[in-house]
Design a protein around this motif. Structure first.
Motif, PDB file in Angstrom:
ATOM      1  N   GLN A 214       0.925  -1.624  -0.156  1.00  0.00           N
ATOM      2  CA  GLN A 214      -0.090  -0.440   0.202  1.00  0.00           C
ATOM      3  C   GLN A 214       0.714   0.955   0.496  1.00  0.00           C
ATOM      4  O   GLN A 214       1.986   1.489   1.049  1.00  0.00           O
ATOM      5  N   ILE A 215      -0.038   2.223  -0.896  1.00  0.00           N
ATOM      6  CA  ILE A 215       1.271   3.469  -1.141  1.00  0.00           C
ATOM      7  C   ILE A 215       0.855   4.248   0.267  1.00  0.00           C
ATOM      8  O   ILE A 215      -0.601   4.902   0.756  1.00  0.00           O
ATOM      9  N   LEU A 216       1.928   4.855   1.220  1.00  0.00           N
ATOM     10  CA  LEU A 216       1.121   5.494   2.132  1.00  0.00           C
ATOM     11  C   LEU A 216       1.687   7.017   2.574  1.00  0.00           C
ATOM     12  O   LEU A 216       0.643   7.841   3.254  1.00  0.00           O
ATOM     13  N   TYR A 217       2.477   7.314   1.605  1.00  0.00           N
ATOM     14  CA  TYR A 217       2.418   9.027   1.122  1.00  0.00           C
ATOM     15  C   TYR A 217       3.187   8.985  -0.643  1.00  0.00           C
ATOM     16  O   TYR A 217       3.707   7.455  -0.625  1.00  0.00           O
ATOM     17  N   ALA A 218       2.864  10.028  -1.134  1.00  0.00           N
ATOM     18  CA  ALA A 218       2.982  10.208  -2.469  1.00  0.00           C
ATOM     19  C   ALA A 218       3.352  11.839  -2.324  1.00  0.00           C
ATOM     20  O   ALA A 218       2.082  12.320  -1.983  1.00  0.00           O
ATOM     21  N   ASN A 219       4.658  11.887  -3.270  1.00  0.00           N
ATOM     22  CA  ASN A 219       5.061  13.434  -3.216  1.00  0.00           C
ATOM     23  C   ASN A 219       5.224  13.711  -4.625  1.00  0.00           C
ATOM     24  O   ASN A 219       6.302  12.974  -5.764  1.00  0.00           O
ATOM     25  N   TYR A 220       4.498  14.418  -5.288  1.00  0.00           N
ATOM     26  CA  TYR A 220       3.953  14.239  -6.588  1.00  0.00           C
ATOM     27  C   TYR A 220       5.209  15.756  -6.887  1.00  0.00           C
ATOM     28  O   TYR A 220       5.668  15.892  -8.121  1.00  0.00           O
ATOM     29  N   GLU A 221       6.117  16.589  -5.833  1.00  0.00           N
ATOM     30  CA  GLU A 221       6.518  17.570  -6.503  1.00  0.00           C
ATOM     31  C   GLU A 221       7.865  17.200  -6.966  1.00  0.00           C
ATOM     32  O   GLU A 221       8.193  17.609  -7.469  1.00  0.00           O
ATOM     33  N   LYS A 222       8.310  16.341  -6.066  1.00  0.00           N
ATOM     34  CA  LYS A 222       9.599  15.727  -5.260  1.00  0.00           C
ATOM     35  C   LYS A 222       9.919  14.043  -6.358  1.00  0.00           C
ATOM     36  O   LYS A 222      11.006  13.773  -6.258  1.00  0.00           O
TER      37      LYS A 222
END
Length: 296
Positions: A214-222
């Motif tokens: 499971q994806i817990l965190y997504a940083n779309y900028e970095k």
């Protein structure tokens, strides 16, 4: 033979329809049962820990997700007797073109693309086809989604049965140089070694798949993800991420088909799953409590 010819003809027909789609713009497709979209190529960048709202502390893994580019989309024959296409993606710019094999260089230059370090093919359905040189980014996935992650395990070299298979070993006394040996591997009547017998050999260096990460965190900028659990491979190895097939009935209607077509920055710079504590919010909460305590 007749069925095989008909199946081959159907796959070619779907491939022609996919090529027709390449001429127009890429549009969103409504979800239907059995749809399978492409995955992405990523890279492992170490492990950390995440704090869940239930009070648990779980191991999690950093995954870098660069821009992926479509190299080709070809028919895939004999794939479990289903009509599928094989979409090939490439990612991670190559620092030195000379490090890329000549045949791979010709493949890249023939489609007007600079050579990349990694390339991988994903099986998709015909309606999920995308044009060559189309760019896919991290917005293809979202926080809370489940992934199947395929990669190469760490190469441990030649190991014995105790380390490779977890054998207990033989006794300490009454034996000579057989303490860590496997012992008998067959019988006199059988007179052969059965297939699959656990013996010494190369440990690791095999492709394995981690299911339902499971994806817990997504940083779309970095452009990086944090997924729950430990993922196979050394730091810096390439990983191949795709939608979890076991979770299709649950997350299938929530996905974007064939991919997210908007601007990824419209989704926000960073997104946490609902079950994960945001470290920034936690710090602000502790800071406010400490400040209120100082007033009195």
């Amino acid at each position: 033979a007749v069925e095989s010819t008909q199946s081959t003809g159907n796959i070619r027909r779907l491939f022609v329809e996919g090529n027709k789609k390449f001429e127009g713009e890429v549009k969103q497709v409504e979800f239907q049962k059995g749809m399978q979209r492409t995955g992405l190529i990523g890279r492992k960048h170490g492990e950390t820990r995440s704090f869940l709202r239930t009070g648990e502390i779980v191991v999690s893994t950093y995954l870098e997700i660069p821009d992926n580019y479509v190299m080709s989309c070809d028919p895939k024959f004999n794939h479990k007797r289903k009509e599928r296409l094989s979409m090939k993606l490439a990612a991670f710019e190559s620092d030195n073109v000379e490090d890329v094999p000549l045949a791979r260089q010709k493949e890249f230059f023939s489609i007007g693309m600079t050579p990349k370090q990694a390339a991988h093919s994903f099986v998709i359905t015909a309606e999920q086809a995308l044009p060559v040189n189309y760019k896919l980014d991290i917005s293809h996935f979202f926080a809370g989604q489940y992934l199947d992650i395929r990669g190469m395990t760490i190469n441990r070299g030649f190991q014995g049965v105790i380390r490779r298979w977890g054998y207990k070993g033989q006794g300490k006394f009454g034996r000579t140089k057989t303490h860590r040996r496997p012992g008998s591997i067959s019988t006199q009547g059988l007179a052969r070694v059965l297939k699959g017998k656990k013996l010494p050999g190369i440990m690791g260096n095999r492709f394995r798949t981690t299911r339902n990460a499971q994806i817990l965190y997504a940083n779309y900028e970095k452009r990086y993800l944090i997924v729950e659990g430990s993922v196979q491979g050394i730091n810096g190895c390439f990983l191949y991420l795709s939608d979890s097939r076991n979770k299709d009935p649950i997350q299938g209607p929530l996905l974007h088909y064939p991919t997210f077509l908007g601007d990824r920055m419209d989704l926000g710079s960073e997104i946490y799953d609902n079950g994960v504590i945001n470290p920034t919010e936690r710090f602000e909460e502790v800071y406010e409590r400490r400040r209120d305590r100082q007033k009195f």
